[in-house]
Scaffold this motif. Structure first.
Motif, PDB file in Angstrom:
ATOM      1  N   ASP A 137       0.838  -1.188   0.000  1.00 13.86           N
ATOM      2  CA  ASP A 137       0.000   0.000   0.000  1.00 13.86           C
ATOM      3  C   ASP A 137       0.878   1.246   0.000  1.00 13.86           C
ATOM      4  N   ALA A 138       0.348   2.332   0.518  1.00 12.74           N
ATOM      5  CA  ALA A 138       1.077   3.605   0.501  1.00 12.74           C
ATOM      6  C   ALA A 138       2.380   3.534   1.295  1.00 12.74           C
ATOM      7  N   ARG A 139       2.446   2.639   2.278  1.00 12.54           N
ATOM      8  CA  ARG A 139       3.685   2.514   3.058  1.00 12.54           C
ATOM      9  C   ARG A 139       4.842   2.033   2.188  1.00 12.54           C
ATOM     10  N   ALA A 175       3.131   9.168   1.026  1.00 15.30           N
ATOM     11  CA  ALA A 175       2.141   8.316   1.688  1.00 15.30           C
ATOM     12  C   ALA A 175       0.822   9.046   1.862  1.00 15.30           C
ATOM     13  N   ALA A 176       0.875  10.299   2.275  1.00 18.26           N
ATOM     14  CA  ALA A 176      -0.357  11.074   2.468  1.00 18.26           C
ATOM     15  C   ALA A 176      -1.083  11.298   1.149  1.00 18.26           C
ATOM     16  N   ARG A 194      -2.723   8.024   0.044  1.00 17.22           N
ATOM     17  CA  ARG A 194      -3.900   7.723   0.870  1.00 17.22           C
ATOM     18  C   ARG A 194      -5.043   8.656   0.570  1.00 17.22           C
ATOM     19  N   ALA A 195      -4.735   9.920   0.266  1.00 12.73           N
ATOM     20  CA  ALA A 195      -5.789  10.884  -0.108  1.00 12.73           C
ATOM     21  C   ALA A 195      -6.449  10.483  -1.428  1.00 12.73           C
ATOM     22  N   GLY A 237      -6.954   7.476  -2.235  1.00 13.79           N
ATOM     23  CA  GLY A 237      -7.686   6.247  -1.993  1.00 13.79           C
ATOM     24  C   GLY A 237      -6.878   4.972  -2.065  1.00 13.79           C
ATOM     25  N   TRP A 238      -5.560   5.089  -2.210  1.00 14.51           N
ATOM     26  CA  TRP A 238      -4.712   3.884  -2.280  1.00 14.51           C
ATOM     27  C   TRP A 238      -4.120   3.657  -0.903  1.00 14.51           C
ATOM     28  N   SER A 239      -4.821   2.868  -0.093  1.00 17.21           N
ATOM     29  CA  SER A 239      -4.349   2.695   1.286  1.00 17.21           C
ATOM     30  C   SER A 239      -3.778   1.354   1.546  1.00 17.21           C
TER      31      SER A 239
END
Length: 104
Positions: free
Chosen positions: A65-67, A95-96, A99-100, A102-104
């Motif tokens: 994911d974003a991590r 990462a932010a 996630r914003a 929608g890719w979490s």
């Protein structure tokens, strides 16, 4: 057992472990090979911690994911010899942003 008792026991255990390190005879840690191992061991442990925290999800499954993208960004910035603060902020921004989107 209250939380403070657990915290104090953990502090005492950490102190005892640190004291044990000072009491180890020097001949146990001297030598070229042991010196290399003791020098690189914290790096290996930190790398393992970063890898596990990056790709392991809540149920123990592998998750990209974003991590993972933030870690890749940090690696690229470190390879470019960027300042540590720039590396941290750059990875956090990536990462932010992901996630914003929608890719979490």
């Amino acid at each position: 057992m209250s939380t403070w008792v657990v915290v104090l026991l953990a502090c005492a255990l950490a102190y005892a472990l640190k004291l044990a390190g000072y009491l180890v005879p020097e001949r146990w840690v001297e030598g070229e090979r042991r010196s290399r191992v003791t020098t690189l061991l914290p790096v290996a442990l930190l790398a393992a911690l970063v890898a596990v925290q990056t790709v392991v999800g809540d149920g123990g499954e592998v998750v990209l994911d974003a991590r993972a993208a933030a870690l890749a960004t940090a690696v690229v910035l470190l390879a470019l010899r960027a300042n540590f603060l720039v590396v941290v902020v750059g990875a956090a921004v990536v990462a932010a942003a992901l996630r914003a989107l929608g890719w979490s």
